[in-house]
Write a protein that holds these residues in place. Structure first.
Motif: not given
Length: 112
Positions: A12-16, A30-32
């Motif tokens: 829930t705290a993971l950011q793009p 990278t996370v999109e």
């Protein structure tokens, strides 16, 4: 392997924009988008932007999530053969929220 400045976080705290790496520490994108089934509050996986395009990493393939990166359980070969996201399998997309918005929701306040 995490260093002293890395701290585990919840999905829930993971950011793009957060780097994503293989199990042996090789960065491959990278996370999109963070994918969540909101109806049952279950982490479904992430969409990763790679040099080859967008790829889907299933929740079962995410080993650990840290403040500065995501460590998958994938080898470099497995990461290279990840499928593109299939819209029909995505239950719900969790949009990125600012820390202020998340805290406001926790305490019942809405942005104006």
């Amino acid at each position: 392997m995490p260093d002293a400045d890395d701290h585990p976080i919840a999905y829930t705290a993971l950011q793009p924009g957060t780097p994503v790496q293989t199990s042996d520490g090789v960065s491959f994108g990278t996370v999109e988008v963070v994918l969540v089934d909101e109806k049952v509050s279950v982490f479904d996986g992430i969409i990763v932007q790679t040099p080859e395009g967008r790829r889907f990493v299933d929740a079962d393939q995410v080993g650990s999530i840290y403040t500065t990166y995501v460590c998958t359980t994938l080898t470099a070969e497995q990461a290279e053969s990840l499928p593109p996201p299939d819209q029909s399998t995505l239950v719900e997309i969790k949009p990125p929220r600012s820390l202020g918005e998340r805290l406001g929701r926790m305490f019942g306040r809405r942005r104006r």
